[in-house]
Design a protein around this motif. Structure first.
Motif, PDB file in Angstrom:
ATOM      1  N   TYR A  10       0.818  -1.357  -0.021  1.00 21.77           N
ATOM      2  CA  TYR A  10      -0.004  -0.031  -0.179  1.00 21.77           C
ATOM      3  C   TYR A  10       0.916   1.142  -0.001  1.00 21.77           C
ATOM      4  O   TYR A  10       0.518   2.082  -0.907  1.00 21.77           O
ATOM      5  CB  TYR A  10      -0.803   0.108   1.247  1.00 21.77           C
ATOM      6  N   GLN A  11       1.882   1.119   0.954  1.00 18.06           N
ATOM      7  CA  GLN A  11       2.649   2.369   1.130  1.00 18.06           C
ATOM      8  C   GLN A  11       3.529   2.538   0.106  1.00 18.06           C
ATOM      9  O   GLN A  11       3.743   3.724  -0.549  1.00 18.06           O
ATOM     10  CB  GLN A  11       3.485   1.797   2.308  1.00 18.06           C
ATOM     11  N   LEU A  12       4.215   1.608  -0.709  1.00 17.57           N
ATOM     12  CA  LEU A  12       4.938   1.874  -1.851  1.00 17.57           C
ATOM     13  C   LEU A  12       3.934   2.422  -2.891  1.00 17.57           C
ATOM     14  O   LEU A  12       4.448   3.270  -3.745  1.00 17.57           O
ATOM     15  CB  LEU A  12       5.464   0.576  -2.304  1.00 17.57           C
ATOM     16  N   LEU A  13       2.783   1.845  -3.343  1.00 19.86           N
ATOM     17  CA  LEU A  13       1.945   2.267  -4.571  1.00 19.86           C
ATOM     18  C   LEU A  13       1.629   3.799  -4.305  1.00 19.86           C
ATOM     19  O   LEU A  13       1.615   4.394  -4.927  1.00 19.86           O
ATOM     20  CB  LEU A  13       0.715   1.429  -4.546  1.00 19.86           C
ATOM     21  N   CYS A  14       1.243   4.167  -2.928  1.00 16.06           N
ATOM     22  CA  CYS A  14       0.828   5.429  -2.715  1.00 16.06           C
ATOM     23  C   CYS A  14       2.101   6.530  -2.645  1.00 16.06           C
ATOM     24  O   CYS A  14       1.617   7.682  -2.507  1.00 16.06           O
ATOM     25  CB  CYS A  14       0.022   5.588  -1.229  1.00 16.06           C
ATOM     26  N   GLY A  15       3.192   5.769  -2.539  1.00 20.12           N
ATOM     27  CA  GLY A  15       4.066   6.967  -2.433  1.00 20.12           C
ATOM     28  C   GLY A  15       4.840   7.410  -3.501  1.00 20.12           C
ATOM     29  O   GLY A  15       5.806   8.155  -3.302  1.00 20.12           O
ATOM     30  N   LEU A  16       4.565   7.089  -4.825  1.00 22.67           N
ATOM     31  CA  LEU A  16       5.045   7.793  -5.934  1.00 22.67           C
ATOM     32  C   LEU A  16       5.244   9.180  -6.051  1.00 22.67           C
ATOM     33  O   LEU A  16       3.921   9.808  -5.601  1.00 22.67           O
ATOM     34  CB  LEU A  16       4.570   7.283  -7.234  1.00 22.67           C
ATOM     35  N   THR A  17       6.090   9.889  -6.261  1.00 28.24           N
ATOM     36  CA  THR A  17       5.886  11.615  -5.999  1.00 28.24           C
ATOM     37  C   THR A  17       5.474  12.183  -7.347  1.00 28.24           C
ATOM     38  O   THR A  17       5.450  11.410  -8.345  1.00 28.24           O
ATOM     39  CB  THR A  17       7.078  12.027  -5.387  1.00 28.24           C
ATOM     40  N   GLN A  18       5.224  13.493  -7.317  1.00 27.73           N
ATOM     41  CA  GLN A  18       4.736  14.183  -8.465  1.00 27.73           C
ATOM     42  C   GLN A  18       5.678  14.081  -9.564  1.00 27.73           C
ATOM     43  O   GLN A  18       5.387  14.273 -10.837  1.00 27.73           O
ATOM     44  CB  GLN A  18       4.292  15.510  -7.940  1.00 27.73           C
ATOM     45  N   ARG A  19       7.146  13.855  -9.191  1.00 27.68           N
ATOM     46  CA  ARG A  19       7.990  13.908 -10.651  1.00 27.68           C
ATOM     47  C   ARG A  19       7.937  12.564 -11.341  1.00 27.68           C
ATOM     48  O   ARG A  19       8.508  12.672 -12.200  1.00 27.68           O
ATOM     49  CB  ARG A  19       9.265  14.264  -9.695  1.00 27.68           C
ATOM     50  N   VAL A  20       7.290  11.505 -10.786  1.00 31.90           N
ATOM     51  CA  VAL A  20       7.118  10.398 -11.834  1.00 31.90           C
ATOM     52  C   VAL A  20       6.147  10.676 -12.546  1.00 31.90           C
ATOM     53  O   VAL A  20       4.765  10.907 -12.410  1.00 31.90           O
ATOM     54  CB  VAL A  20       6.944   9.335 -10.796  1.00 31.90           C
ATOM     55  N   ALA A  21       6.476  10.602 -13.822  1.00 37.52           N
ATOM     56  CA  ALA A  21       5.435  10.916 -15.093  1.00 37.52           C
ATOM     57  C   ALA A  21       4.617   9.593 -15.217  1.00 37.52           C
ATOM     58  O   ALA A  21       5.107   8.509 -15.214  1.00 37.52           O
ATOM     59  CB  ALA A  21       6.050  11.064 -16.378  1.00 37.52           C
ATOM     60  N   ILE A  22       3.251   9.854 -15.017  1.00 39.31           N
ATOM     61  CA  ILE A  22       2.313   8.679 -15.385  1.00 39.31           C
ATOM     62  C   ILE A  22       1.813   8.572 -16.700  1.00 39.31           C
ATOM     63  O   ILE A  22       1.162   9.388 -17.219  1.00 39.31           O
ATOM     64  CB  ILE A  22       1.061   8.603 -14.015  1.00 39.31           C
ATOM     65  N   THR A  23       1.934   7.363 -17.104  1.00 34.81           N
ATOM     66  CA  THR A  23       0.996   7.375 -18.450  1.00 34.81           C
ATOM     67  C   THR A  23       0.052   6.103 -18.550  1.00 34.81           C
ATOM     68  O   THR A  23       0.388   5.302 -17.711  1.00 34.81           O
ATOM     69  CB  THR A  23       2.021   7.000 -19.596  1.00 34.81           C
ATOM     70  N   TYR A  24      -0.948   6.304 -19.278  1.00 32.50           N
ATOM     71  CA  TYR A  24      -2.156   5.336 -18.941  1.00 32.50           C
ATOM     72  C   TYR A  24      -2.117   4.691 -20.347  1.00 32.50           C
ATOM     73  O   TYR A  24      -2.045   4.966 -21.351  1.00 32.50           O
ATOM     74  CB  TYR A  24      -3.230   5.851 -18.553  1.00 32.50           C
ATOM     75  N   LYS A  25      -2.339   3.402 -20.140  1.00 36.96           N
ATOM     76  CA  LYS A  25      -2.644   2.288 -21.403  1.00 36.96           C
ATOM     77  C   LYS A  25      -3.945   1.451 -21.336  1.00 36.96           C
ATOM     78  O   LYS A  25      -4.344   1.371 -20.078  1.00 36.96           O
ATOM     79  CB  LYS A  25      -1.356   1.598 -21.746  1.00 36.96           C
TER      80      LYS A  25
END
Ligand SMILES: Cc1ncc(COP(=O)(O)O)c(C=O)c1O
Length: 360
Positions: free
Chosen positions: A342-357
């Motif tokens: 839970y902690q790791l998934l919620c922990g990504l910070t804003q500087r990680v670019a998220i892309t969706y597929k």
């Protein structure tokens, strides 16, 4: 080269995982829990992918409003209720359902006079001792709500403390207490979150409340999502930005905590705790380089980690490093760092670019 830490979210896996929930609990309605930005996957995109859920669960009014303003029409439940009386007007305005777990909320909700009646969930404390009315209060709470003219529907829920421990007797005790309290009342009930959906069939009552399993992750410390036919939705990756040779006896990183036992080839990856990679990941934590396992060496720093490439000599700058994803379960990384997925998934910070597929 632009900074390369990225998360790719496959929304088709989230829809698949919702179907898996329905296989575990075919007769229950589903409250899909999307709080904390959809467990780090992006609350709006996740809510769209979960359009077949009966209800979405959030932690606060801000999350609910974010969903409504993005055009999400699915019913939404505030899992912790409202924190201030002023939120009741917003609950009505945005057509939300609310939990109530203590007397002040009960009084406020009964004094509120909405144009359209509200749906309220009474939260009962059956042994978690976090939120909820004590069981002896249930009848009085129910009567007070029923006698208020503003209530459309009243449901009841409880939350389990130890359902991720397969044989913990507290789960049976909590379930029995909850069921016994509601024996003579025709009211919808909800007990189970992910671990109980997977491991405790007797908790599958009218509604279930999956969170973690929707993202393809196991709530059990010794299992992974694949063990429950779930598919990991998040792929967290970056790239190798430097490779260097060091001699036996030389160390790597802050604190010089890792010392080479042989002449070694060290790769540096552009990811660190500033991106949400866990600071406490120790030497030995697995990373995949172009799909092949290597081990983290030395301390995690803010922007970089190092890995031992000695047994992977063909590696080049720009090669892809997978930090977690379907091929490297986040559950495994969490175990290495004494953390929970839970902690790791919620922990990504804003500087990680998220892309969706959506699928391949
Ligand atoms: C009240 C409630 N229900 C359901 C969930 C979902 O739990 P899980 O992610 O373990 O499925 C949570 C998560 O914390 C919760 O607080």
């Amino acid at each position: 080269m632009a900074r390369s830490a990225t998360a790719t979210i496959d929304l088709s896996t989230i829809a698949h995982n919702l179907n898996q929930v329905k296989i575990f609990t075919p007769t229950s309605k589903v409250i899909a829990v999307v709080k904390a930005d959809g467990y780090g996957h992006g609350i709006i995109e996740v809510a769209h992918a979960l359009h077949n859920a009966d209800l979405l669960g959030v932690a606060c009014i801000e999350e609910a409003i974010q969903l409504r303003e993005a055009g999400i029409k699915t019913d939404i439940l505030l899992l912790e209720g409202f924190f201030e009386t002023s939120e009741l007007a917003q609950i009505e305005q945005y057509d939300l359902q609310t939990v109530i777990h203590q007397q002040a909320q009960l009084d406020q909700v009964c004094a509120f006079q909405p144009k359209n009646p509200l749906t309220v969930w009474i939260k009962l404390d059956t042994g978690m001792h976090r939120l909820g009315f004590v069981l002896d209060q249930f009848d009085a709470v129910y009567q007070q709500l029923q006698s208020s003219s503003t209530m459309a529907t009243i449901h009841a829920m409880t939350h389990l403390a130890c359902s991720d421990e397969r044989n913990n007797p507290l789960t049976t005790a909590q379930t029995n207490r909850f069921k016994a309290t509601l024996t003579n009342i025709d009211i919808d009930r909800s007990i189970a979150a992910s671990a109980a959906i997977i491991g405790w069939p007797e908790t599958h009552v009218d509604w279930v409340r999956p969170g973690l399993m929707l993202y393809g992750v196991s709530p059990f410390a010794d299992q992974t999502g694949a063990d429950h036919q779930l598919r990991a939705a998040m792929l967290f990756q970056s790239k190798i930005i430097a490779i260097k040779q060091i001699k036996q006896g030389e160390s790597v990183g802050y604190g010089a905590t890792w010392v080479a036992q042989r002449d070694s080839l060290i790769g540096v990856i552009a990811v660190g705790y500033g991106d949400g990679y866990p600071r406490l990941a120790p030497s030995g934590t697995p990373v995949l380089i172009e799909g092949k396992r290597v081990e983290l060496v030395g301390r995690v720093s803010m922007d970089m980690i190092s890995v031992d490439l000695t047994d992977l000599p063909g590696t080049s700058i720009g090669d892809t490093a997978t930090l977690w994803g379907a091929q490297l379960p986040v559950e495994e990384i969490a175990r290495h760092c004494q953390a929970i997925p839970y902690q790791l998934l919620c922990g990504l910070t804003q500087r990680v670019a998220i892309t969706y597929k959506n699928g391949n």
